[in-house]
Design an enzyme around this catalytic site. Structure first.
Site, PDB file in Angstrom:
ATOM      1  N   TYR A  46       3.727   5.856  16.148  1.00 56.59           N
ATOM      2  CA  TYR A  46       2.440   5.216  15.852  1.00 56.59           C
ATOM      3  C   TYR A  46       1.284   6.187  16.135  1.00 56.59           C
ATOM      4  O   TYR A  46       0.369   6.350  15.329  1.00 56.59           O
ATOM      5  CB  TYR A  46       2.312   3.942  16.699  1.00 56.59           C
ATOM      6  CG  TYR A  46       1.062   3.146  16.449  1.00 56.59           C
ATOM      7  CD1 TYR A  46       0.916   2.424  15.267  1.00 56.59           C
ATOM      8  CD2 TYR A  46       0.039   3.100  17.392  1.00 56.59           C
ATOM      9  CE1 TYR A  46      -0.237   1.681  15.029  1.00 56.59           C
ATOM     10  CE2 TYR A  46      -1.104   2.362  17.161  1.00 56.59           C
ATOM     11  CZ  TYR A  46      -1.242   1.647  15.983  1.00 56.59           C
ATOM     12  OH  TYR A  46      -2.379   0.924  15.751  1.00 56.59           O
ATOM     13  N   ALA A  47       1.357   6.862  17.299  1.00 56.98           N
ATOM     14  CA  ALA A  47       0.301   7.814  17.668  1.00 56.98           C
ATOM     15  C   ALA A  47       0.213   8.942  16.645  1.00 56.98           C
ATOM     16  O   ALA A  47      -0.884   9.376  16.255  1.00 56.98           O
ATOM     17  CB  ALA A  47       0.572   8.386  19.062  1.00 56.98           C
ATOM     18  N   ILE A  85      -6.716  -4.639  20.789  1.00 59.83           N
ATOM     19  CA  ILE A  85      -7.416  -5.782  20.209  1.00 59.83           C
ATOM     20  C   ILE A  85      -6.403  -6.917  20.083  1.00 59.83           C
ATOM     21  O   ILE A  85      -5.297  -6.713  19.559  1.00 59.83           O
ATOM     22  CB  ILE A  85      -7.958  -5.443  18.789  1.00 59.83           C
ATOM     23  CG1 ILE A  85      -8.717  -4.095  18.780  1.00 59.83           C
ATOM     24  CG2 ILE A  85      -8.816  -6.573  18.248  1.00 59.83           C
ATOM     25  CD1 ILE A  85      -9.962  -4.031  19.623  1.00 59.83           C
ATOM     26  N   VAL A  89       0.807  -1.232   0.000  1.00 57.29           N
ATOM     27  CA  VAL A  89       0.000   0.000   0.000  1.00 57.29           C
ATOM     28  C   VAL A  89       0.838   1.279   0.000  1.00 57.29           C
ATOM     29  O   VAL A  89       0.298   2.372  -0.154  1.00 57.29           O
ATOM     30  CB  VAL A  89      -1.025   0.041   1.174  1.00 57.29           C
ATOM     31  CG1 VAL A  89      -2.104  -1.002   0.993  1.00 57.29           C
ATOM     32  CG2 VAL A  89      -0.330  -0.083   2.527  1.00 57.29           C
ATOM     33  N   LYS A 137      -1.722   7.741  13.629  1.00 60.44           N
ATOM     34  CA  LYS A 137      -3.154   7.492  13.807  1.00 60.44           C
ATOM     35  C   LYS A 137      -3.922   8.811  14.000  1.00 60.44           C
ATOM     36  O   LYS A 137      -5.091   8.925  13.616  1.00 60.44           O
ATOM     37  CB  LYS A 137      -3.387   6.518  14.970  1.00 60.44           C
ATOM     38  CG  LYS A 137      -2.816   5.115  14.692  1.00 60.44           C
ATOM     39  CD  LYS A 137      -3.385   4.515  13.403  1.00 60.44           C
ATOM     40  CE  LYS A 137      -2.895   3.104  13.127  1.00 60.44           C
ATOM     41  NZ  LYS A 137      -3.422   2.539  11.874  1.00 60.44           N
ATOM     42  N   SER A 166      -6.916   4.868  15.549  1.00 55.86           N
ATOM     43  CA  SER A 166      -6.761   4.126  16.807  1.00 55.86           C
ATOM     44  C   SER A 166      -7.148   5.094  17.908  1.00 55.86           C
ATOM     45  O   SER A 166      -7.010   6.312  17.744  1.00 55.86           O
ATOM     46  CB  SER A 166      -5.300   3.707  16.983  1.00 55.86           C
ATOM     47  OG  SER A 166      -5.037   3.389  18.340  1.00 55.86           O
TER      48      SER A 166
HETATM   49  N1  LIG Z   1      -4.600  -4.661  17.226  1.00 50.61           N
HETATM   50  C1  LIG Z   1      -4.832  -3.520  17.842  1.00 50.61           C
HETATM   51  O1  LIG Z   1      -4.838  -3.441  19.076  1.00 50.61           O
HETATM   52  C2  LIG Z   1      -5.107  -2.279  17.059  1.00 50.61           C
HETATM   53  C3  LIG Z   1      -5.622  -1.155  17.738  1.00 50.61           C
HETATM   54  C4  LIG Z   1      -5.891   0.014  17.022  1.00 50.61           C
HETATM   55  C5  LIG Z   1      -5.649   0.053  15.656  1.00 50.61           C
HETATM   56  N2  LIG Z   1      -5.133  -1.060  15.030  1.00 50.61           N
HETATM   57  C6  LIG Z   1      -4.882  -0.947  13.599  1.00 50.61           C
HETATM   58  O2  LIG Z   1      -5.637  -1.931  12.915  1.00 50.61           O
HETATM   59  C7  LIG Z   1      -4.967  -2.288  11.712  1.00 50.61           C
HETATM   60  C8  LIG Z   1      -4.844  -3.793  11.638  1.00 50.61           C
HETATM   61  O3  LIG Z   1      -4.151  -4.226  12.802  1.00 50.61           O
HETATM   62  P1  LIG Z   1      -4.057  -5.757  13.232  1.00 50.61           P
HETATM   63  O4  LIG Z   1      -3.890  -5.731  14.700  1.00 50.61           O
HETATM   64  O5  LIG Z   1      -5.127  -6.552  12.615  1.00 50.61           O
HETATM   65  O6  LIG Z   1      -2.615  -6.098  12.566  1.00 50.61           O
HETATM   66  P2  LIG Z   1      -1.990  -7.410  11.897  1.00 50.61           P
HETATM   67  O7  LIG Z   1      -0.515  -7.224  11.982  1.00 50.61           O
HETATM   68  O8  LIG Z   1      -2.598  -8.639  12.476  1.00 50.61           O
HETATM   69  O9  LIG Z   1      -2.462  -7.251  10.368  1.00 50.61           O
HETATM   70  C9  LIG Z   1      -1.979  -6.211   9.547  1.00 50.61           C
HETATM   71  C10 LIG Z   1      -1.835  -6.738   8.131  1.00 50.61           C
HETATM   72  O10 LIG Z   1      -1.389  -5.654   7.304  1.00 50.61           O
HETATM   73  C11 LIG Z   1      -0.454  -6.169   6.368  1.00 50.61           C
HETATM   74  N3  LIG Z   1       0.420  -5.096   5.886  1.00 50.61           N
HETATM   75  C12 LIG Z   1       1.395  -4.461   6.573  1.00 50.61           C
HETATM   76  N4  LIG Z   1       2.021  -3.584   5.787  1.00 50.61           N
HETATM   77  C13 LIG Z   1       1.419  -3.648   4.577  1.00 50.61           C
HETATM   78  C14 LIG Z   1       1.622  -2.991   3.336  1.00 50.61           C
HETATM   79  N5  LIG Z   1       2.596  -2.081   3.200  1.00 50.61           N
HETATM   80  N6  LIG Z   1       0.814  -3.285   2.295  1.00 50.61           N
HETATM   81  C15 LIG Z   1      -0.166  -4.216   2.412  1.00 50.61           C
HETATM   82  N7  LIG Z   1      -0.388  -4.896   3.564  1.00 50.61           N
HETATM   83  C16 LIG Z   1       0.394  -4.614   4.629  1.00 50.61           C
HETATM   84  C17 LIG Z   1       0.325  -7.220   7.156  1.00 50.61           C
HETATM   85  O11 LIG Z   1       0.964  -8.157   6.281  1.00 50.61           O
HETATM   86  C18 LIG Z   1      -0.787  -7.855   7.997  1.00 50.61           C
HETATM   87  O12 LIG Z   1      -1.342  -8.996   7.370  1.00 50.61           O
HETATM   88  C19 LIG Z   1      -3.623  -1.535  11.726  1.00 50.61           C
HETATM   89  O13 LIG Z   1      -3.752  -0.347  10.965  1.00 50.61           O
HETATM   90  C20 LIG Z   1      -3.451  -1.183  13.183  1.00 50.61           C
HETATM   91  O14 LIG Z   1      -2.658  -0.039  13.369  1.00 50.61           O
HETATM   92  C21 LIG Z   1      -4.868  -2.214  15.688  1.00 50.61           C
END
Ligand SMILES: NC(=O)c1ccc[n+]([C@@H]2O[C@H](COP(=O)([O-])OP(=O)(O)OC[C@H]3O[C@@H](n4cnc5c(N)ncnc54)[C@H](O)[C@@H]3O)[C@@H](O)[C@H]2O)c1
Length: 258
Positions: A155-156, A188, A64, A159, A142
């Site tokens: 990260y903050a 999460i 992306v 977001k 987030s």
């Molecule tokens: N898990 C949490 O607590 C939480 C909280 C708030 C926000 N988020 C946000 O939710 C989103 C998903 O998080 P998650 O916990 O499911 O993460 P995860 O690591 O389980 O999944 C993220 C996916 O994104 C893919 N990815 C990373 N870089 C990429 C790129 N350049 N192009 C295409 N794909 C790419 C990875 O391969 C992975 O499969 C993220 O944006 C994260 O910041 C997560």
């Protein structure tokens, strides 16, 4: 009637965690899901799970942060379906560390994936949505955009930027009947968080127990909790939701636990 019947949905980072859960749920609700991820093996597994339960999905790989790859992905979707109803900008990576210790390269990586990774898919999908005069874009922010949290400066920053971007996008594209909203999850339990716990704490179990005490819910969120919120924003039921932050955070942002 399925809530996303006849809709084409593109979900970035749908090979894991929240993206994968959302892909499964969107497909269950009738959408044809384009599963994007950097990791082809994980993305193919998402497609397999969807097909196994009778849904429709295809994998299209793209980083992306790469304009050529994102443009090609959108062209491929156009050629196959000639529309995109839902864009879920979910892909993201974590960034850990206090500001004065962050290496510039590490800073740039987080900024790149988490902000440019929202900009580029939106940039290439929007002309199609404008032509259709309809669409729902969901940007992954987030609750850290609203609260201070230790050792998460880069990260903050990303977001918070995604939340600001969401509001500006909404103003610009409302005339085209395109809705743009943001999700603000708390903690999460996904591979993203499990990895952080493994690398940052001697005992991840103690870390999880302490994280749970921060939640008014007394437990961490699960990917499906966020997927359900994404489904709402994606569906026509959310037609009056515009430029909104939607919190799915077990009360962390607005509650005080003791
Ligand atoms: N898990 C949490 O607590 C939480 C909280 C708030 C926000 N988020 C946000 O939710 C989103 C998903 O998080 P998650 O916990 O499911 O993460 P995860 O690591 O389980 O999944 C993220 C996916 O994104 C893919 N990815 C990373 N870089 C990429 C790129 N350049 N192009 C295409 N794909 C790419 C990875 O391969 C992975 O499969 C993220 O944006 C994260 O910041 C997560």
């Amino acid at each position: 009637m399925a809530r996303l019947a006849n809709k084409i949905a593109l979900i970035t980072g749908a090979g894991s965690g929240i993206g994968q859960s959302s892909a499964l749920l969107f497909a269950k609700e009738g959408a044809t899901v384009v599963v994007n991820d950097l990791d082809a093996v994980k993305a193919e597994e998402t497609v397999r799970l969807i097909e196994q339960s009778g849904g429709e999905a295809i994998f299209i790989g793209a980083d992306v942060t790469n304009p050529e790859q994102v443009a090609e992905m959108v062209e491929a979707i156009k050629a196959r379906y000639n529309r995109i109803d839902i864009l879920f900008n979910n892909a993201g990576i974590s960034g850990v560390g206090v500001l004065h210790e962050i290496e510039p390269e590490a800073w740039d990586r987080v900024i790149n994936v988490n902000i440019r990774g929202v900009f580029l898919p939106s940039k290439y999908v929007l002309p199609l949505m404008m032509e259709q005069r309809s669409g729902s874009i969901i940007n992954m922010s987030s609750c850290i955009a609203e609260i201070g949290l230790a050792k998460r400066a880069s990260y903050a920053a990303t977001k918070g930027a995604v939340l600001a971007l969401t509001k500006s996008m909404q103003v610009d594209y409302a005339p085209y009947n395109i809705r743009v909203n943001a999700l603000l999850p708390g903690t999460i339990l996904t591979p993203f968080v499990e990895n952080y716990l493994r690398t940052s704490y001697d005992d991840p179990e103690i870390a999880i127990a302490s994280l749970k005490t921060r939640q008014l819910s007394g437990d961490l969120g699960r990917p499906d909790d966020v997927a359900q919120a994404a489904l709402f924003l994606a569906s026509d039921e959310a037609k009056f939701m515009m430029g909104s932050p939607l919190y799915i955070d077990g009360g962390v942002t607005f509650g005080k636990n003791a």
